[in-house]
Design a protein around this motif. Structure first.
Motif, PDB file in Angstrom:
ATOM      1  N   LEU A 180       5.400  14.161   2.506  1.00  0.00           N
ATOM      2  CA  LEU A 180       3.907  13.629   2.496  1.00  0.00           C
ATOM      3  C   LEU A 180       3.446  13.987   3.591  1.00  0.00           C
ATOM      4  O   LEU A 180       1.918  14.284   3.829  1.00  0.00           O
ATOM      5  N   PHE A 237       2.817  16.797   5.118  1.00  0.00           N
ATOM      6  CA  PHE A 237       2.013  17.899   5.325  1.00  0.00           C
ATOM      7  C   PHE A 237       0.447  17.809   5.068  1.00  0.00           C
ATOM      8  O   PHE A 237      -0.409  18.491   5.442  1.00  0.00           O
ATOM      9  N   THR A 238       0.047  16.453   4.254  1.00  0.00           N
ATOM     10  CA  THR A 238      -1.141  16.140   3.968  1.00  0.00           C
ATOM     11  C   THR A 238      -2.126  15.918   5.196  1.00  0.00           C
ATOM     12  O   THR A 238      -3.266  15.960   5.377  1.00  0.00           O
ATOM     13  N   THR A 267       0.835  -1.179   0.021  1.00  0.00           N
ATOM     14  CA  THR A 267      -0.046   0.029  -0.029  1.00  0.00           C
ATOM     15  C   THR A 267       0.919   1.286  -0.061  1.00  0.00           C
ATOM     16  O   THR A 267       2.006   1.242   0.561  1.00  0.00           O
ATOM     17  N   PRO A 268       0.332   2.370  -0.535  1.00  0.00           N
ATOM     18  CA  PRO A 268       1.013   3.568  -0.710  1.00  0.00           C
ATOM     19  C   PRO A 268       1.303   4.059   1.072  1.00  0.00           C
ATOM     20  O   PRO A 268       0.436   3.964   1.678  1.00  0.00           O
ATOM     21  N   PHE A 286      -2.896   7.936   6.460  1.00  0.00           N
ATOM     22  CA  PHE A 286      -4.432   8.286   6.568  1.00  0.00           C
ATOM     23  C   PHE A 286      -4.976   7.077   7.513  1.00  0.00           C
ATOM     24  O   PHE A 286      -5.597   7.541   8.400  1.00  0.00           O
ATOM     25  N   LEU A 287      -4.430   6.000   7.191  1.00  0.00           N
ATOM     26  CA  LEU A 287      -5.099   4.758   7.973  1.00  0.00           C
ATOM     27  C   LEU A 287      -4.489   4.893   9.486  1.00  0.00           C
ATOM     28  O   LEU A 287      -5.354   4.709  10.399  1.00  0.00           O
ATOM     29  N   ALA A 314      -9.090   5.561  16.698  1.00  0.00           N
ATOM     30  CA  ALA A 314     -10.373   4.752  16.705  1.00  0.00           C
ATOM     31  C   ALA A 314     -10.051   3.375  17.689  1.00  0.00           C
ATOM     32  O   ALA A 314     -10.880   2.945  18.312  1.00  0.00           O
ATOM     33  N   LEU A 374       1.116   7.230   1.747  1.00  0.00           N
ATOM     34  CA  LEU A 374       0.004   8.123   1.706  1.00  0.00           C
ATOM     35  C   LEU A 374      -1.262   7.307   2.561  1.00  0.00           C
ATOM     36  O   LEU A 374      -1.799   7.986   3.765  1.00  0.00           O
ATOM     37  N   ILE A 375      -1.656   6.243   1.982  1.00  0.00           N
ATOM     38  CA  ILE A 375      -2.748   5.420   2.457  1.00  0.00           C
ATOM     39  C   ILE A 375      -2.486   5.128   3.974  1.00  0.00           C
ATOM     40  O   ILE A 375      -3.153   5.234   5.001  1.00  0.00           O
ATOM     41  N   TYR A 421      -6.411   8.227  11.021  1.00  0.00           N
ATOM     42  CA  TYR A 421      -7.779   7.882  11.546  1.00  0.00           C
ATOM     43  C   TYR A 421      -7.967   6.629  12.282  1.00  0.00           C
ATOM     44  O   TYR A 421      -8.912   6.639  13.054  1.00  0.00           O
ATOM     45  N   GLY A 422      -7.067   5.800  12.013  1.00  0.00           N
ATOM     46  CA  GLY A 422      -7.321   4.397  12.547  1.00  0.00           C
ATOM     47  C   GLY A 422      -6.936   4.324  14.097  1.00  0.00           C
ATOM     48  O   GLY A 422      -7.708   3.733  14.800  1.00  0.00           O
TER      49      GLY A 422
END
Lengths: 235, 234
Positions: free
Chosen positions: B171, B173-174, B67-68, B74-75, B82, B70-71, B78-79
């Motif tokens: 990346l 900064f995203t 997986t990239p 995000f995981l 949670a 970037l993904i 956000y993950g």
């Protein structure tokens, strides 16, 4: 905050529609980059005077800066250059009518070219000198030696590296969403913010990338077996 | 766009951006150190064929490589909150920088684990046999014979992936981390000179990479000091 599992599947189906763009952004640059890389590797292998300096600078710069930088530089730089040219020649086209995808493809092709040239170069240097000498001894010219003897062996040698690069580029395309491309990551972002389910959307995107990677790996395994059918290595 | 390209600004932006190079390097250093630790721990089950754990590590490495980044970013972003919410730990207000370091450590860990495993299995088994035959224990043969040799083999790959992860930090900064790239984005927002900012960013990254490459080359020569010179073809 709980994870909404059914939504992962919904998002996954939605993301599948974005997969063709991701694959285009992966394979078109790799194919264009292959030809750039091949010429750069040849220029460097045969140490052509002036050209090899440029080739060295190109490889060093593109390997030394992040891919996102190349995308941004091309995305902002080319329209500026084009505007100057259009003004100069009084053409009737407009730079903002060019689709952004084209900029991404140009940028990624240049990036791929620099990485591929290094891969091809290492493949070439793994072919032993005796092969070249033998080819010259039976009267081949330089072009024939490169085309028939060096390249087939060098490329077969580099297949694992090519696979790594293709997978790397599949992952690099995820930054195209920063210039508002609707590929897998971009689509995931849209789905996520539309439904306010960020985690689920990115899990789906991660799964999709994972599956594509697995397919690429499986294909390369078969190709490698075929390409190396005639070489008997020591191991 | 709308503004004229001004080459002078490229030079003017560099000092502003360099102030934030520290954050970029901080992410790089911490994620490399933690990644090395994770890599060593993850390489062990695969080397010694420990059941269950080995399969889990394989899955982890395959996911990270599949997986990239970037993904993954995000995981984790956000993950992780949670997951920790299940134990009533609230980290949603934690600095985004920590999420970035965690992601890059996990990502580096998987890559380092593969590099370590490859390097250790590249050592000829005869070395181990020779070590046993002069009466070394299993631990001694590993720490004195196998490990020092495998570092030499692993080093070029490790230096490549460190340089790769320096570029990946762009990346961060995203998810709102103020590293060099993040500062560049705010500069663009305030001055609208996007191209100039990106050119100066590219210059700074390039210089850092060139310095790193030099350092790695010197260290590699030091590690290879007992190796006979190999002649290159072509």
């Amino acid at each position: 905050m709980t994870i909404d599992f059914p939504f992962i599947w919904i998002a996954f189906k939605e993301l599948l529609k974005a997969a063709p763009l991701t694959l285009t952004l992966t394979f078109v640059p790799v194919i264009i980059g292959f030809f750039i890389g091949l010429s750069v590797a040849m220029i460097r292998a045969y140490n052509l005077k002036f050209l090899s300096r440029i080739a060295n600078g190109y490889v060093s710069f593109f390997r030394g800066t992040p891919a996102i930088m190349h995308i941004m530089l091309i995305y902002f730089g080319i329209p500026l250059l084009l505007d100057i040219l259009i003004d100069y020649f009084h053409l009737r086209i407009q730079s903002n009518s060019i689709p952004i995808v084209l900029f991404v493809i140009i940028a990624l092709s240049l990036t791929a070219g620099s990485y591929l040239s290094e891969i091809i170069r290492s493949g070439i240097s793994s072919v032993s000198k005796g092969q070249t000498e033998a080819a010259y001894a039976i009267g081949m010219n330089t072009f024939q030696v490169v085309k028939r003897i060096i390249l087939p062996q060098a490329l077969a040698q580099s297949i694992p590296n090519f696979t790594n690069l293709i997978i790397g580029f599949l992952h690099t395309t995820s930054i195209a969403f920063l210039v508002s491309q609707k590929e897998i990551t971009g689509a995931a972002n849209i789905i996520a913010s539309k439904n306010l389910k960020f985690l689920e959307a990115f899990i789906a995107a991660g799964l999709l990338y994972w599956i594509i990677t697995a397919i690429i790996e499986a294909v390369s395994y078969v190709v490698e077996k075929k390409a190396k059918a005639y070489t008997n290595s020591a191991i | 766009m709308g503004k004229v390209f001004d080459p002078v600004l490229i030079i003017e932006f560099i000092p502003t951006l360099i102030k934030y190079l520290g954050i970029t390097l901080e992410i790089l250093v911490y994620s490399t150190m933690l990644g090395t630790l994770i890599g060593i721990v993850a390489a062990i089950p695969k080397l010694f064929h420990i059941p269950v754990l080995k399969q889990m590590i394989t899955l982890y490495i395959s996911f990270i490589r599949g997986t990239p980044i970037l993904i993954q970013l995000f995981l984790v972003y956000y993950g992780l909150p949670a997951i920790l919410m299940l134990w009533n730990i609230d980290i949603t207000r934690m600095d985004a920088l920590y999420f970035v370091i965690i992601t890059y450590s996990l990502s580096n860990g998987a890559i380092f684990a593969e590099i370590f495993r490859g390097a250790i299995s590249a050592i000829d088994y005869g070395q181990t046999e020779a070590a046993y035959s002069i009466g070394m224990t299993r631990f001694q043969s590993f720490s004195r014979i196998i490990f020092p040799q495998s570092i030499r083999i692993a080093f070029p790959n490790i230096s490549n992936s460190i340089i790769g992860s320096l570029k990946d930090t762009s990346l961060a900064f995203t998810i709102g981390v103020m590293d060099m790239m993040g500062r560049g984005e705010t500069l663009i927002a305030s001055t609208a000179h996007a191209l100039e900012v990106y050119i100066s960013l590219a210059i700074v990254y390039y210089i850092v990479v060139v310095i790193l490459e030099k350092v790695f080359k010197i260290s590699e020569r030091y590690l290879n000091r007992y190796q006979p010179n190999e002649t290159a073809t072509i």
